[in-house]
Design an enzyme around this catalytic site. Sequence first.
Site, mmCIF file in Angstrom:
data_model
loop_
_atom_site.group_PDB
_atom_site.id
_atom_site.type_symbol
_atom_site.label_atom_id
_atom_site.label_comp_id
_atom_site.label_asym_id
_atom_site.label_seq_id
_atom_site.Cartn_x
_atom_site.Cartn_y
_atom_site.Cartn_z
ATOM 1 N N LYS A 67 0.880 -1.182 0.000
ATOM 2 C CA LYS A 67 0.000 0.000 0.000
ATOM 3 C C LYS A 67 0.904 1.215 0.000
ATOM 4 O O LYS A 67 1.651 1.428 0.952
ATOM 5 C CB LYS A 67 -0.890 -0.015 1.245
ATOM 6 N N ASP A 119 1.111 5.061 0.171
ATOM 7 C CA ASP A 119 0.365 6.268 0.524
ATOM 8 C C ASP A 119 1.019 7.498 -0.139
ATOM 9 O O ASP A 119 2.070 7.374 -0.781
ATOM 10 C CB ASP A 119 0.351 6.383 2.056
ATOM 11 N N SER A 158 -2.404 5.286 -3.619
ATOM 12 C CA SER A 158 -3.284 6.301 -3.011
ATOM 13 C C SER A 158 -3.299 7.594 -3.821
ATOM 14 O O SER A 158 -3.874 8.585 -3.389
ATOM 15 C CB SER A 158 -2.832 6.610 -1.585
ATOM 16 N N ASP A 175 -10.210 8.915 4.052
ATOM 17 C CA ASP A 175 -10.147 7.775 4.976
ATOM 18 C C ASP A 175 -11.509 7.509 5.611
ATOM 19 O O ASP A 175 -12.244 8.445 5.931
ATOM 20 C CB ASP A 175 -9.193 8.094 6.132
HETATM 21 C C1 GLA Z 1 -3.456 7.909 5.362
HETATM 22 C C2 GLA Z 1 -4.166 6.735 4.700
HETATM 23 C C3 GLA Z 1 -4.715 5.794 5.767
HETATM 24 C C4 GLA Z 1 -3.573 5.316 6.655
HETATM 25 C C5 GLA Z 1 -2.852 6.505 7.260
HETATM 26 C C6 GLA Z 1 -1.605 6.086 8.015
HETATM 27 O O1 GLA Z 1 -4.343 8.729 6.048
HETATM 28 O O2 GLA Z 1 -5.191 7.156 3.850
HETATM 29 O O3 GLA Z 1 -5.367 4.693 5.160
HETATM 30 O O4 GLA Z 1 -2.701 4.527 5.904
HETATM 31 O O5 GLA Z 1 -2.463 7.441 6.266
HETATM 32 O O6 GLA Z 1 -0.886 7.162 8.523
#
Ligand code: GLA
Length: 421
Positions: free
Chosen positions: A165, A167, A199, A228
Amino acid sequence: MLAMYGRTWAVFLGGILLLQVLQLAVGLDNGLALKPPMGWMSWERFRCLTDCQLYPDECISEKLFSRHADLLVSEGYAAAGYEYVIIDDCWLEKNRDNDTQKLVPDKKRFPSGLNALSDHIHEKGLKFGLYQDYGTNTCAGYPGVIKHMQLDAQTFADWDVDYVKLDGCYANISDMATGYPEFGRLLNETGRPMVYSCSWPAYQEDAGEMPDYESLKKHCNLWRNWDDIDDSLESLMQIMDYFAKNQDRIQPHGGPGHWNDPDMLLLGNYGLSYDQSRLQMAIWAIMAAPLIMSNDLAAVRPEIKDILQNRAVIAVDQDELGIQGRRVLSRNQIEVWQRPITPVAKSGHHSYAVAFVSRRDDGAPYRIPFTVKELGLTNPKGYRVQDLYNARNKLGVFQSESQFITRVNPNGVTFYKFTAL
Ligand code: GLA
Protein backbone atom coordinates in the site's frame (compact mmCIF):
# COMPACT_ATOMS: atom_id res chain seq x y z
CA MET A 1 37.78 6.29 -31.92
CA LEU A 2 36.56 8.30 -28.98
CA ALA A 3 33.68 9.61 -31.07
CA MET A 4 32.76 6.02 -32.00
CA TYR A 5 32.72 5.01 -28.34
CA GLY A 6 30.58 8.06 -27.64
CA ARG A 7 28.09 7.00 -30.31
CA THR A 8 27.94 3.40 -29.09
CA TRP A 9 27.45 4.65 -25.58
CA ALA A 10 24.65 6.99 -26.70
CA VAL A 11 22.91 4.15 -28.56
CA PHE A 12 23.27 1.95 -25.48
CA LEU A 13 21.84 4.62 -23.16
CA GLY A 14 19.07 5.36 -25.64
CA GLY A 15 18.22 1.65 -25.67
CA ILE A 16 17.94 1.54 -21.90
CA LEU A 17 15.76 4.63 -21.88
CA LEU A 18 13.50 3.15 -24.54
CA LEU A 19 13.17 -0.08 -22.55
CA GLN A 20 12.17 1.89 -19.47
CA VAL A 21 9.62 3.93 -21.40
CA LEU A 22 8.23 0.72 -22.91
CA GLN A 23 7.97 -0.88 -19.50
CA LEU A 24 6.12 2.15 -18.16
CA ALA A 25 3.82 2.06 -21.15
CA VAL A 26 3.10 -1.65 -20.72
CA GLY A 27 2.25 -1.04 -17.08
CA LEU A 28 2.01 -3.29 -14.09
CA ASP A 29 0.31 -6.28 -15.69
CA ASN A 30 1.29 -8.56 -12.81
CA GLY A 31 -1.70 -10.87 -13.15
CA LEU A 32 -2.71 -10.22 -9.53
CA ALA A 33 -5.96 -9.13 -7.84
CA LEU A 34 -8.24 -10.60 -10.49
CA LYS A 35 -10.86 -10.40 -7.74
CA PRO A 36 -11.04 -7.60 -5.14
CA PRO A 37 -8.38 -8.38 -2.50
CA MET A 38 -9.66 -9.60 0.89
CA GLY A 39 -7.81 -9.39 4.16
CA TRP A 40 -7.09 -7.48 7.33
CA MET A 41 -5.20 -4.24 7.91
CA SER A 42 -4.22 -2.42 11.09
CA TRP A 43 -4.95 1.25 10.45
CA GLU A 44 -8.65 1.96 11.06
CA ARG A 45 -8.77 0.11 14.40
CA PHE A 46 -5.20 0.30 15.72
CA ARG A 47 -3.97 3.56 14.16
CA CYS A 48 -0.53 4.54 15.37
CA LEU A 49 -0.61 2.99 18.84
CA THR A 50 3.06 2.46 19.55
CA ASP A 51 3.13 2.21 23.36
CA CYS A 52 3.31 -1.52 23.93
CA GLN A 53 3.60 -1.13 27.70
CA LEU A 54 0.31 0.68 27.91
CA TYR A 55 -1.42 -1.26 25.13
CA PRO A 56 0.31 -4.65 24.85
CA ASP A 57 -2.49 -6.21 22.76
CA GLU A 58 -3.12 -3.23 20.53
CA CYS A 59 0.23 -1.65 19.71
CA ILE A 60 1.64 -1.88 16.17
CA SER A 61 3.99 -4.80 16.72
CA GLU A 62 4.84 -8.23 15.34
CA LYS A 63 2.58 -9.68 18.04
CA LEU A 64 -0.47 -7.86 16.70
CA PHE A 65 0.08 -9.15 13.16
CA SER A 66 0.99 -12.70 14.03
CA ARG A 67 -2.00 -12.85 16.41
CA HIS A 68 -4.26 -11.65 13.62
CA ALA A 69 -2.80 -14.13 11.14
CA ASP A 70 -3.65 -16.87 13.65
CA LEU A 71 -7.15 -15.49 14.21
CA LEU A 72 -7.88 -15.19 10.49
CA VAL A 73 -7.41 -18.94 10.30
CA SER A 74 -8.81 -20.10 13.67
CA GLU A 75 -11.94 -17.92 13.44
CA GLY A 76 -12.81 -19.07 9.93
CA TYR A 77 -12.06 -15.84 8.04
CA ALA A 78 -9.34 -17.41 5.89
CA ALA A 79 -11.74 -20.15 4.78
CA ALA A 80 -14.19 -17.40 3.75
CA GLY A 81 -11.52 -15.79 1.52
CA TYR A 82 -9.73 -13.23 3.72
CA GLU A 83 -6.10 -13.59 2.76
CA TYR A 84 -3.83 -10.56 3.21
CA VAL A 85 -2.43 -9.48 6.60
CA ILE A 86 -1.36 -5.89 6.01
CA ILE A 87 0.81 -3.74 8.24
CA ASP A 88 -0.24 -0.11 7.91
CA ASP A 89 1.73 2.94 9.09
CA CYS A 90 3.99 3.15 12.17
CA TRP A 91 6.04 -0.02 11.71
CA LEU A 92 9.35 1.75 11.01
CA GLU A 93 12.24 3.16 12.95
CA LYS A 94 12.36 6.94 12.53
CA ASN A 95 15.65 6.63 10.59
CA ARG A 96 17.00 4.41 7.86
CA ASP A 97 20.06 2.27 8.51
CA ASN A 98 23.08 4.57 8.51
CA ASP A 99 25.29 2.35 6.38
CA THR A 100 22.92 0.61 3.98
CA GLN A 101 20.14 3.26 3.91
CA LYS A 102 17.67 0.39 4.15
CA LEU A 103 14.35 0.77 5.92
CA VAL A 104 14.44 -0.61 9.46
CA PRO A 105 11.34 -2.00 11.21
CA ASP A 106 10.95 -0.68 14.76
CA LYS A 107 13.45 -2.70 16.76
CA LYS A 108 11.41 -2.90 19.95
CA ARG A 109 8.08 -3.67 18.38
CA PHE A 110 9.33 -5.97 15.59
CA PRO A 111 12.31 -7.61 17.34
CA SER A 112 12.24 -10.76 15.15
CA GLY A 113 12.34 -8.77 11.90
CA LEU A 114 9.90 -8.81 9.01
CA ASN A 115 11.17 -12.04 7.46
CA ALA A 116 10.15 -13.97 10.57
CA LEU A 117 6.72 -12.31 10.53
CA SER A 118 6.21 -12.89 6.83
CA ASP A 119 7.26 -16.55 7.28
CA HIS A 120 4.66 -16.94 10.01
CA ILE A 121 1.96 -15.37 7.85
CA HIS A 122 2.91 -17.57 4.89
CA GLU A 123 2.98 -20.71 7.04
CA LYS A 124 -0.63 -19.94 7.90
CA GLY A 125 -1.43 -20.00 4.18
CA LEU A 126 -1.91 -16.22 4.14
CA LYS A 127 -0.20 -13.34 2.37
CA PHE A 128 1.83 -10.44 3.72
CA GLY A 129 1.14 -6.76 3.02
CA LEU A 130 3.11 -3.66 3.96
CA TYR A 131 2.45 0.09 3.97
CA GLN A 132 4.82 2.73 2.72
CA ASP A 133 4.56 6.25 1.34
CA TYR A 134 5.64 7.78 -1.95
CA GLY A 135 6.82 11.02 -0.30
CA THR A 136 9.61 11.93 2.06
CA ASN A 137 7.59 10.67 5.03
CA THR A 138 4.63 8.44 5.77
CA CYS A 139 1.51 10.21 7.01
CA ALA A 140 2.56 9.46 10.60
CA GLY A 141 6.06 10.82 9.97
CA TYR A 142 8.22 7.74 9.34
CA PRO A 143 10.66 7.66 6.40
CA GLY A 144 9.07 7.41 2.94
CA VAL A 145 10.41 5.86 -0.26
CA ILE A 146 10.98 8.83 -2.52
CA LYS A 147 14.77 8.97 -2.45
CA HIS A 148 15.28 5.20 -2.21
CA MET A 149 12.68 3.71 -4.48
CA GLN A 150 14.77 0.95 -5.99
CA LEU A 151 16.34 -0.07 -2.69
CA ASP A 152 12.94 -0.15 -0.98
CA ALA A 153 11.25 -2.14 -3.74
CA GLN A 154 14.03 -4.71 -3.45
CA THR A 155 13.81 -4.70 0.36
CA PHE A 156 10.09 -5.45 0.11
CA ALA A 157 10.84 -8.35 -2.19
CA ASP A 158 13.53 -9.57 0.22
CA TRP A 159 10.97 -9.51 3.02
CA ASP A 160 8.64 -11.65 0.87
CA VAL A 161 5.98 -8.96 0.73
CA ASP A 162 2.89 -9.84 -1.36
CA TYR A 163 0.97 -6.54 -1.22
CA VAL A 164 2.18 -2.94 -1.05
CA LYS A 165 0.00 0.00 0.00
CA LEU A 166 1.76 3.16 -1.15
CA ASP A 167 0.36 6.27 0.52
CA GLY A 168 0.92 9.84 -0.66
CA CYS A 169 1.67 12.14 2.31
CA TYR A 170 4.59 14.60 2.14
CA ALA A 171 4.84 14.37 -1.64
CA ASN A 172 4.31 16.63 -4.64
CA ILE A 173 0.93 15.74 -6.00
CA SER A 174 2.05 16.79 -9.47
CA ASP A 175 4.81 14.14 -9.40
CA MET A 176 2.50 11.28 -8.52
CA ALA A 177 1.28 10.49 -12.03
CA THR A 178 4.83 9.52 -12.99
CA GLY A 179 6.25 8.53 -9.59
CA TYR A 180 3.67 5.89 -8.70
CA PRO A 181 4.04 4.04 -12.03
CA GLU A 182 7.81 4.21 -11.54
CA PHE A 183 7.59 2.51 -8.14
CA GLY A 184 5.26 -0.12 -9.64
CA ARG A 185 7.86 -0.78 -12.33
CA LEU A 186 10.54 -1.18 -9.66
CA LEU A 187 8.35 -3.62 -7.73
CA ASN A 188 7.90 -5.61 -10.94
CA GLU A 189 11.59 -5.60 -11.64
CA THR A 190 12.27 -7.45 -8.39
CA GLY A 191 10.56 -10.45 -9.97
CA ARG A 192 8.34 -10.93 -6.90
CA PRO A 193 4.62 -10.54 -7.65
CA MET A 194 3.22 -7.86 -5.33
CA VAL A 195 -0.28 -6.41 -5.39
CA TYR A 196 0.15 -2.65 -5.77
CA SER A 197 -2.32 -0.40 -3.95
CA CYS A 198 -1.97 3.27 -4.88
CA SER A 199 -3.28 6.30 -3.01
CA TRP A 200 -2.49 8.82 -5.70
CA PRO A 201 -6.09 9.59 -6.83
CA ALA A 202 -7.17 10.29 -3.23
CA TYR A 203 -4.56 13.05 -3.02
CA GLN A 204 -5.40 14.42 -6.46
CA GLU A 205 -9.14 14.50 -5.72
CA ASP A 206 -8.41 16.30 -2.48
CA ALA A 207 -6.42 18.91 -4.39
CA GLY A 208 -9.25 19.30 -6.93
CA GLU A 209 -7.34 17.49 -9.71
CA MET A 210 -8.88 14.83 -11.92
CA PRO A 211 -7.13 11.45 -11.62
CA ASP A 212 -6.22 9.74 -14.87
CA TYR A 213 -8.06 6.47 -14.37
CA GLU A 214 -6.73 4.93 -17.56
CA SER A 215 -3.23 5.32 -16.20
CA LEU A 216 -4.27 4.01 -12.78
CA LYS A 217 -5.77 0.89 -14.36
CA LYS A 218 -2.53 0.28 -16.14
CA HIS A 219 -0.22 0.82 -13.19
CA CYS A 220 -2.06 -0.17 -10.00
CA ASN A 221 -4.09 -3.16 -8.83
CA LEU A 222 -6.26 -0.98 -6.62
CA TRP A 223 -6.42 2.62 -5.58
CA ARG A 224 -7.92 4.70 -2.83
CA ASN A 225 -10.22 7.19 -4.52
CA TRP A 226 -11.03 9.40 -1.59
CA ASP A 227 -10.94 10.17 2.13
CA ASP A 228 -10.15 7.77 4.98
CA ILE A 229 -12.98 5.89 6.58
CA ASP A 230 -13.63 6.50 10.28
CA ASP A 231 -15.65 4.51 12.77
CA SER A 232 -19.09 6.04 12.22
CA LEU A 233 -22.19 5.79 10.07
CA GLU A 234 -21.61 9.39 9.02
CA SER A 235 -18.20 8.56 7.58
CA LEU A 236 -19.58 5.46 5.85
CA MET A 237 -22.44 7.45 4.30
CA GLN A 238 -20.08 10.21 3.12
CA ILE A 239 -18.01 7.62 1.27
CA MET A 240 -21.11 6.01 -0.24
CA ASP A 241 -22.35 9.43 -1.37
CA TYR A 242 -18.98 10.29 -2.87
CA PHE A 243 -18.91 7.06 -4.89
CA ALA A 244 -22.53 7.45 -5.97
CA LYS A 245 -22.20 11.11 -7.00
CA ASN A 246 -19.04 10.42 -8.98
CA GLN A 247 -20.01 6.99 -10.29
CA ASP A 248 -20.05 8.02 -13.95
CA ARG A 249 -16.34 8.72 -13.92
CA ILE A 250 -15.28 6.13 -11.28
CA GLN A 251 -17.39 3.00 -11.78
CA PRO A 252 -16.29 2.07 -15.34
CA HIS A 253 -12.66 1.73 -14.24
CA GLY A 254 -13.10 -1.02 -11.62
CA GLY A 255 -12.52 -4.53 -12.94
CA PRO A 256 -10.37 -7.66 -12.70
CA GLY A 257 -6.81 -6.62 -11.78
CA HIS A 258 -7.71 -2.95 -11.08
CA TRP A 259 -10.19 -1.92 -8.41
CA ASN A 260 -11.60 1.25 -6.89
CA ASP A 261 -11.07 1.17 -3.13
CA PRO A 262 -13.57 2.93 -0.83
CA ASP A 263 -11.37 1.95 2.18
CA MET A 264 -11.60 -0.55 5.02
CA LEU A 265 -14.54 -2.44 6.50
CA LEU A 266 -15.56 -1.08 9.91
CA LEU A 267 -17.40 -4.20 11.05
CA GLY A 268 -16.47 -5.50 14.49
CA ASN A 269 -15.58 -2.10 15.93
CA TYR A 270 -17.50 0.53 17.90
CA GLY A 271 -19.27 2.79 15.44
CA LEU A 272 -21.76 0.67 13.46
CA SER A 273 -24.90 -1.07 14.69
CA TYR A 274 -25.86 -4.56 13.50
CA ASP A 275 -27.99 -3.14 10.67
CA GLN A 276 -25.33 -0.63 9.68
CA SER A 277 -22.75 -3.43 9.58
CA ARG A 278 -24.93 -5.35 7.13
CA LEU A 279 -25.27 -2.13 5.18
CA GLN A 280 -21.53 -1.59 4.75
CA MET A 281 -20.92 -5.21 3.80
CA ALA A 282 -23.70 -5.16 1.18
CA ILE A 283 -22.63 -1.86 -0.40
CA TRP A 284 -18.97 -2.87 -0.46
CA ALA A 285 -20.04 -6.04 -2.28
CA ILE A 286 -22.09 -3.97 -4.74
CA MET A 287 -19.07 -1.70 -5.32
CA ALA A 288 -16.72 -4.67 -5.96
CA ALA A 289 -14.63 -3.16 -3.18
CA PRO A 290 -11.61 -4.77 -1.60
CA LEU A 291 -12.84 -6.43 1.62
CA ILE A 292 -10.14 -5.38 4.03
CA MET A 293 -11.24 -5.58 7.66
CA SER A 294 -9.68 -3.46 10.37
CA ASN A 295 -10.85 -4.70 13.74
CA ASP A 296 -9.74 -6.78 16.69
CA LEU A 297 -10.58 -10.24 15.41
CA ALA A 298 -10.60 -11.63 18.95
CA ALA A 299 -13.37 -9.22 19.92
CA VAL A 300 -15.79 -9.47 17.00
CA ARG A 301 -19.26 -10.45 18.22
CA PRO A 302 -20.66 -13.66 16.65
CA GLU A 303 -23.49 -11.92 14.78
CA ILE A 304 -21.01 -9.49 13.18
CA LYS A 305 -18.66 -12.32 12.34
CA ASP A 306 -21.57 -13.99 10.52
CA ILE A 307 -21.94 -10.88 8.37
CA LEU A 308 -18.20 -10.73 7.62
CA GLN A 309 -18.24 -14.40 6.67
CA ASN A 310 -21.55 -14.42 4.79
CA ARG A 311 -20.63 -16.55 1.77
CA ALA A 312 -23.48 -15.29 -0.41
CA VAL A 313 -22.51 -11.66 0.12
CA ILE A 314 -18.80 -12.39 -0.37
CA ALA A 315 -19.66 -14.19 -3.61
CA VAL A 316 -21.28 -11.00 -4.90
CA ASP A 317 -18.17 -8.99 -4.03
CA GLN A 318 -15.93 -11.57 -5.69
CA ASP A 319 -18.13 -12.12 -8.74
CA GLU A 320 -15.93 -13.16 -11.63
CA LEU A 321 -17.21 -10.52 -14.06
CA GLY A 322 -15.81 -7.84 -11.76
CA ILE A 323 -18.35 -5.22 -12.89
CA GLN A 324 -18.70 -2.52 -10.25
CA GLY A 325 -22.26 -1.61 -9.24
CA ARG A 326 -24.04 1.72 -8.96
CA ARG A 327 -26.69 3.61 -7.09
CA VAL A 328 -29.55 3.65 -9.59
CA LEU A 329 -32.52 5.14 -7.79
CA SER A 330 -33.60 6.93 -4.66
CA ARG A 331 -37.19 7.26 -3.50
CA ASN A 332 -38.56 8.28 -0.11
CA GLN A 333 -35.00 8.07 1.26
CA ILE A 334 -34.67 4.46 0.16
CA GLU A 335 -31.76 4.06 -2.24
CA VAL A 336 -31.44 1.25 -4.74
CA TRP A 337 -27.92 0.02 -5.52
CA GLN A 338 -27.41 -2.73 -8.07
CA ARG A 339 -24.59 -4.68 -9.62
CA PRO A 340 -24.61 -7.00 -12.68
CA ILE A 341 -23.24 -10.43 -11.76
CA THR A 342 -23.15 -14.02 -12.94
CA PRO A 343 -24.88 -16.14 -14.06
CA VAL A 344 -25.59 -14.49 -17.40
CA ALA A 345 -28.69 -15.96 -19.07
CA LYS A 346 -28.46 -17.39 -22.61
CA SER A 347 -30.30 -14.27 -23.77
CA GLY A 348 -27.34 -12.20 -22.54
CA HIS A 349 -29.21 -10.75 -19.56
CA HIS A 350 -27.16 -10.50 -16.38
CA SER A 351 -28.20 -11.57 -12.94
CA TYR A 352 -28.09 -8.75 -10.37
CA ALA A 353 -27.31 -8.11 -6.76
CA VAL A 354 -29.70 -5.43 -5.51
CA ALA A 355 -29.39 -3.57 -2.21
CA PHE A 356 -32.08 -1.31 -0.76
CA VAL A 357 -30.50 1.18 1.63
CA SER A 358 -32.61 3.15 4.08
CA ARG A 359 -31.41 6.63 4.91
CA ARG A 360 -34.48 7.01 7.12
CA ASP A 361 -34.53 7.26 10.88
CA ASP A 362 -38.27 7.34 11.52
CA GLY A 363 -38.38 4.27 13.69
CA ALA A 364 -40.40 1.56 11.98
CA PRO A 365 -38.96 -0.52 9.15
CA TYR A 366 -40.08 1.16 5.92
CA ARG A 367 -42.14 -0.81 3.42
CA ILE A 368 -41.65 0.15 -0.20
CA PRO A 369 -42.69 -1.36 -3.55
CA PHE A 370 -40.75 -1.13 -6.80
CA THR A 371 -41.43 -2.75 -10.14
CA VAL A 372 -38.54 -5.01 -11.08
CA LYS A 373 -38.16 -2.93 -14.25
CA GLU A 374 -37.62 0.18 -12.13
CA LEU A 375 -34.62 -1.51 -10.57
CA GLY A 376 -33.11 -1.68 -14.05
CA LEU A 377 -33.86 -5.41 -14.52
CA THR A 378 -35.51 -6.22 -17.83
CA ASN A 379 -34.94 -9.90 -18.59
CA PRO A 380 -38.14 -11.06 -20.40
CA LYS A 381 -37.92 -14.47 -18.70
CA GLY A 382 -37.77 -12.92 -15.24
CA TYR A 383 -35.63 -13.59 -12.18
CA ARG A 384 -35.52 -15.99 -9.26
CA VAL A 385 -34.99 -13.91 -6.13
CA GLN A 386 -33.00 -14.93 -3.09
CA ASP A 387 -32.46 -12.96 0.14
CA LEU A 388 -28.69 -12.77 0.62
CA TYR A 389 -28.90 -12.19 4.37
CA ASN A 390 -31.54 -14.85 4.97
CA ALA A 391 -31.23 -17.98 2.86
CA ARG A 392 -34.52 -19.33 4.30
CA ASN A 393 -36.40 -16.38 2.87
CA LYS A 394 -37.30 -17.82 -0.56
CA LEU A 395 -38.99 -15.15 -2.57
CA GLY A 396 -39.79 -16.97 -5.83
CA VAL A 397 -39.81 -15.73 -9.41
CA PHE A 398 -40.44 -12.14 -10.50
CA GLN A 399 -41.05 -10.76 -13.99
CA SER A 400 -39.83 -7.31 -14.92
CA GLU A 401 -43.42 -5.98 -14.67
CA SER A 402 -43.89 -7.57 -11.22
CA GLN A 403 -43.93 -5.55 -8.07
CA PHE A 404 -41.13 -6.25 -5.63
CA ILE A 405 -41.83 -5.15 -2.07
CA THR A 406 -39.12 -4.79 0.51
CA ARG A 407 -39.11 -3.55 4.11
CA VAL A 408 -35.91 -1.86 5.26
CA ASN A 409 -34.87 -1.07 8.84
CA PRO A 410 -33.81 2.51 9.64
CA ASN A 411 -30.18 3.01 8.50
CA GLY A 412 -30.30 -0.57 7.33
CA VAL A 413 -30.26 -2.61 4.17
CA THR A 414 -32.06 -5.46 2.46
CA PHE A 415 -29.97 -7.36 -0.06
CA TYR A 416 -31.10 -9.74 -2.79
CA LYS A 417 -29.79 -11.73 -5.69
CA PHE A 418 -31.96 -11.66 -8.81
CA THR A 419 -30.85 -14.64 -10.89
CA ALA A 420 -31.74 -14.20 -14.57
CA LEU A 421 -33.79 -17.15 -15.89
C1 GLA B 1 -3.46 7.91 5.36
C2 GLA B 1 -4.17 6.73 4.70
C3 GLA B 1 -4.71 5.79 5.77
C4 GLA B 1 -3.57 5.32 6.65
C5 GLA B 1 -2.85 6.51 7.26
C6 GLA B 1 -1.60 6.09 8.02
O1 GLA B 1 -4.34 8.73 6.05
O2 GLA B 1 -5.19 7.16 3.85
O3 GLA B 1 -5.37 4.69 5.16
O4 GLA B 1 -2.70 4.53 5.90
O5 GLA B 1 -2.46 7.44 6.27
O6 GLA B 1 -0.89 7.16 8.52
